[in-house]
Design a protein around this motif. Sequence first.
Motif, PDB file in Angstrom:
ATOM      1  N   ILE A 106       0.852  -1.185   0.000  1.00  0.00           N
ATOM      2  CA  ILE A 106       0.000   0.000   0.000  1.00  0.00           C
ATOM      3  C   ILE A 106       0.891   1.240   0.000  1.00  0.00           C
ATOM      4  CG2 ILE A 106      -1.746   1.284   1.306  1.00  0.00           C
ATOM      5  CD1 ILE A 106      -2.379  -1.399   2.771  1.00  0.00           C
ATOM      6  N   GLU A 107       0.421   2.287  -0.665  1.00  0.00           N
ATOM      7  CA  GLU A 107       1.037   3.598  -0.538  1.00  0.00           C
ATOM      8  C   GLU A 107      -0.069   4.586  -0.200  1.00  0.00           C
ATOM      9  OE1 GLU A 107       4.100   5.158  -3.089  1.00  0.00           O
ATOM     10  OE2 GLU A 107       4.320   3.177  -4.020  1.00  0.00           O
ATOM     11  N   THR A 108       0.185   5.421   0.783  1.00  0.00           N
ATOM     12  CA  THR A 108      -0.716   6.525   1.092  1.00  0.00           C
ATOM     13  C   THR A 108       0.018   7.803   0.706  1.00  0.00           C
ATOM     14  OG1 THR A 108       0.051   6.922   3.362  1.00  0.00           O
ATOM     15  CG2 THR A 108      -1.638   5.204   3.061  1.00  0.00           C
ATOM     16  N   GLU A 109      -0.583   8.928   0.967  1.00  0.00           N
ATOM     17  CA  GLU A 109       0.072  10.192   0.626  1.00  0.00           C
ATOM     18  C   GLU A 109       1.430  10.331   1.314  1.00  0.00           C
ATOM     19  OE1 GLU A 109      -0.780  14.897   1.224  1.00  0.00           O
ATOM     20  OE2 GLU A 109      -2.490  13.627   0.704  1.00  0.00           O
ATOM     21  N   ARG A 110       1.498   9.895   2.582  1.00  0.00           N
ATOM     22  CA  ARG A 110       2.729  10.075   3.372  1.00  0.00           C
ATOM     23  C   ARG A 110       3.576   8.830   3.517  1.00  0.00           C
ATOM     24  NH1 ARG A 110       0.997  12.285   9.123  1.00  0.00           N
ATOM     25  NH2 ARG A 110      -0.501  10.591   8.995  1.00  0.00           N
ATOM     26  N   LEU A 111       2.991   7.655   3.285  1.00  0.00           N
ATOM     27  CA  LEU A 111       3.624   6.413   3.746  1.00  0.00           C
ATOM     28  C   LEU A 111       3.688   5.326   2.683  1.00  0.00           C
ATOM     29  CD1 LEU A 111       1.505   6.318   7.011  1.00  0.00           C
ATOM     30  CD2 LEU A 111       3.848   7.202   6.794  1.00  0.00           C
ATOM     31  N   VAL A 112       4.698   4.487   2.841  1.00  0.00           N
ATOM     32  CA  VAL A 112       4.798   3.238   2.100  1.00  0.00           C
ATOM     33  C   VAL A 112       4.588   2.122   3.118  1.00  0.00           C
ATOM     34  CG1 VAL A 112       6.370   1.687   0.843  1.00  0.00           C
ATOM     35  CG2 VAL A 112       6.399   4.149   0.376  1.00  0.00           C
ATOM     36  N   ILE A 113       3.727   1.185   2.786  1.00  0.00           N
ATOM     37  CA  ILE A 113       3.460   0.039   3.654  1.00  0.00           C
ATOM     38  C   ILE A 113       3.922  -1.194   2.886  1.00  0.00           C
ATOM     39  CG2 ILE A 113       1.692  -1.257   4.886  1.00  0.00           C
ATOM     40  CD1 ILE A 113       0.067   1.403   4.980  1.00  0.00           C
ATOM     41  N   GLY A 153       0.161 -16.134   3.942  1.00  0.00           N
ATOM     42  CA  GLY A 153       0.009 -15.148   2.883  1.00  0.00           C
ATOM     43  C   GLY A 153      -0.187 -13.732   3.395  1.00  0.00           C
ATOM     44  N   ILE A 154      -0.019 -13.538   4.698  1.00  0.00           N
ATOM     45  CA  ILE A 154      -0.229 -12.224   5.306  1.00  0.00           C
ATOM     46  C   ILE A 154       0.581 -12.137   6.586  1.00  0.00           C
ATOM     47  CG2 ILE A 154      -2.241 -12.794   6.743  1.00  0.00           C
ATOM     48  CD1 ILE A 154      -2.205  -9.736   4.533  1.00  0.00           C
ATOM     49  N   GLY A 155       0.850 -10.942   7.010  1.00  0.00           N
ATOM     50  CA  GLY A 155       1.567 -10.706   8.262  1.00  0.00           C
ATOM     51  C   GLY A 155       1.698  -9.200   8.449  1.00  0.00           C
ATOM     52  N   ARG A 156       2.269  -8.792   9.541  1.00  0.00           N
ATOM     53  CA  ARG A 156       2.438  -7.354   9.789  1.00  0.00           C
ATOM     54  C   ARG A 156       3.382  -6.761   8.744  1.00  0.00           C
ATOM     55  NH1 ARG A 156      -1.944  -7.489  13.071  1.00  0.00           N
ATOM     56  NH2 ARG A 156      -1.445  -8.117  15.186  1.00  0.00           N
ATOM     57  N   TRP A 157       3.148  -5.482   8.433  1.00  0.00           N
ATOM     58  CA  TRP A 157       3.929  -4.783   7.415  1.00  0.00           C
ATOM     59  C   TRP A 157       4.655  -3.586   8.011  1.00  0.00           C
ATOM     60  CZ3 TRP A 157      -1.304  -4.371   4.606  1.00  0.00           C
ATOM     61  CH2 TRP A 157      -1.609  -5.581   3.963  1.00  0.00           C
ATOM     62  N   THR A 196      -4.181   5.704  12.384  1.00  0.00           N
ATOM     63  CA  THR A 196      -5.480   5.801  11.710  1.00  0.00           C
ATOM     64  C   THR A 196      -5.311   5.666  10.204  1.00  0.00           C
ATOM     65  OG1 THR A 196      -6.355   7.176  13.490  1.00  0.00           O
ATOM     66  CG2 THR A 196      -7.505   7.283  11.363  1.00  0.00           C
ATOM     67  N   GLU A 197      -4.338   6.365   9.648  1.00  0.00           N
ATOM     68  CA  GLU A 197      -4.089   6.324   8.202  1.00  0.00           C
ATOM     69  C   GLU A 197      -3.762   4.910   7.729  1.00  0.00           C
ATOM     70  OE1 GLU A 197      -0.830   8.304   5.102  1.00  0.00           O
ATOM     71  OE2 GLU A 197      -1.283   9.320   6.995  1.00  0.00           O
ATOM     72  N   THR A 198      -2.874   4.234   8.452  1.00  0.00           N
ATOM     73  CA  THR A 198      -2.487   2.889   8.021  1.00  0.00           C
ATOM     74  C   THR A 198      -3.584   1.862   8.290  1.00  0.00           C
ATOM     75  OG1 THR A 198      -1.339   2.385  10.106  1.00  0.00           O
ATOM     76  CG2 THR A 198      -0.026   3.367   8.317  1.00  0.00           C
ATOM     77  N   THR A 199      -4.382   2.081   9.328  1.00  0.00           N
ATOM     78  CA  THR A 199      -5.497   1.174   9.606  1.00  0.00           C
ATOM     79  C   THR A 199      -6.544   1.271   8.506  1.00  0.00           C
ATOM     80  OG1 THR A 199      -5.112   1.197  11.979  1.00  0.00           O
ATOM     81  CG2 THR A 199      -7.317   0.611  11.261  1.00  0.00           C
ATOM     82  N   TYR A 254      -7.390  -2.568   1.856  1.00  0.00           N
ATOM     83  CA  TYR A 254      -6.662  -3.663   1.215  1.00  0.00           C
ATOM     84  C   TYR A 254      -7.317  -5.006   1.559  1.00  0.00           C
ATOM     85  CZ  TYR A 254      -2.670  -6.483  -0.318  1.00  0.00           C
ATOM     86  OH  TYR A 254      -1.870  -7.392  -0.964  1.00  0.00           O
ATOM     87  N   ALA A 255      -7.655  -5.192   2.818  1.00  0.00           N
ATOM     88  CA  ALA A 255      -8.239  -6.461   3.279  1.00  0.00           C
ATOM     89  C   ALA A 255      -9.563  -6.759   2.584  1.00  0.00           C
ATOM     90  CB  ALA A 255      -8.442  -6.411   4.795  1.00  0.00           C
ATOM     91  N   PHE A 256     -10.409  -5.750   2.497  1.00  0.00           N
ATOM     92  CA  PHE A 256     -11.735  -5.976   1.938  1.00  0.00           C
ATOM     93  C   PHE A 256     -11.760  -5.918   0.411  1.00  0.00           C
ATOM     94  CE2 PHE A 256     -13.215  -4.371   6.251  1.00  0.00           C
ATOM     95  CZ  PHE A 256     -13.478  -5.657   6.722  1.00  0.00           C
ATOM     96  N   ASN A 257     -10.948  -5.058  -0.192  1.00  0.00           N
ATOM     97  CA  ASN A 257     -11.002  -4.892  -1.649  1.00  0.00           C
ATOM     98  C   ASN A 257      -9.997  -5.750  -2.413  1.00  0.00           C
ATOM     99  OD1 ASN A 257     -13.082  -3.068  -1.310  1.00  0.00           O
ATOM    100  ND2 ASN A 257     -11.714  -1.301  -1.281  1.00  0.00           N
ATOM    101  N   LYS A 258      -8.834  -6.008  -1.835  1.00  0.00           N
ATOM    102  CA  LYS A 258      -7.818  -6.814  -2.530  1.00  0.00           C
ATOM    103  C   LYS A 258      -7.857  -8.289  -2.096  1.00  0.00           C
ATOM    104  CE  LYS A 258      -5.134  -3.486  -4.518  1.00  0.00           C
ATOM    105  NZ  LYS A 258      -5.756  -2.913  -5.661  1.00  0.00           N
TER     106      LYS A 258
END
Length: 178
Positions: free
Chosen positions: A5-12, A62-66, A113-116, A122-126
């Motif tokens: 994921i990328e937000t305006e401020r962050l790379v996840i 297939g998932i874990g903390r980022w 809040t932003e990353t949540t 991501y969880a629901f749409n991807k």
Amino acid sequence: MKIFIETERLVIREILPTDENGLFELDSNPNVHTYLGNKPAQNNEQIREVIKNIRQQYLDNGIGRWAIIDKNTNDFIGWTGLKFVTETTNKQINFYDLGYRLIEKYWGKGIATETTKATLEYAFNKLNLTEIYGMCDVGNIASKNVLEKTGLKFIETFDLDGIEHNWFKITKDEWTKM
């Protein structure tokens, strides 16, 4: 390196072995561990084991903390994301737990809040998941506020290792209606 994921401020992105120093700064801070059992990391060997376990979760589930990375500085801020929980927790098993943890100097900046929000999207749409759970120590008001602000609904309190925790849940339908 996989960026989720990328937000305006962050790379996840995935957590990498090169995140060791940032994770040590995060997990060695007693203030960060106030609501996590008060057992801060004592050395980098513990952090290397954490990284190994998270990276194994990527393979197994297939998932874990980022990792959360500041786009401007490339600094490690903390972690966010989902964990597939295979042990019974509050009478649930095989569920997706939403979590986050930030280095103290990044608290109060809206990053959790932003990353949540980005993780839920991501969880629901991807990943097309149908429900996500979250939990926090009842004393951790900041975490409770993040969960509620991002749409998770308080369900109940429960005992986790002798400590009272709040239990939250959000469904894909609830997320879509927001």
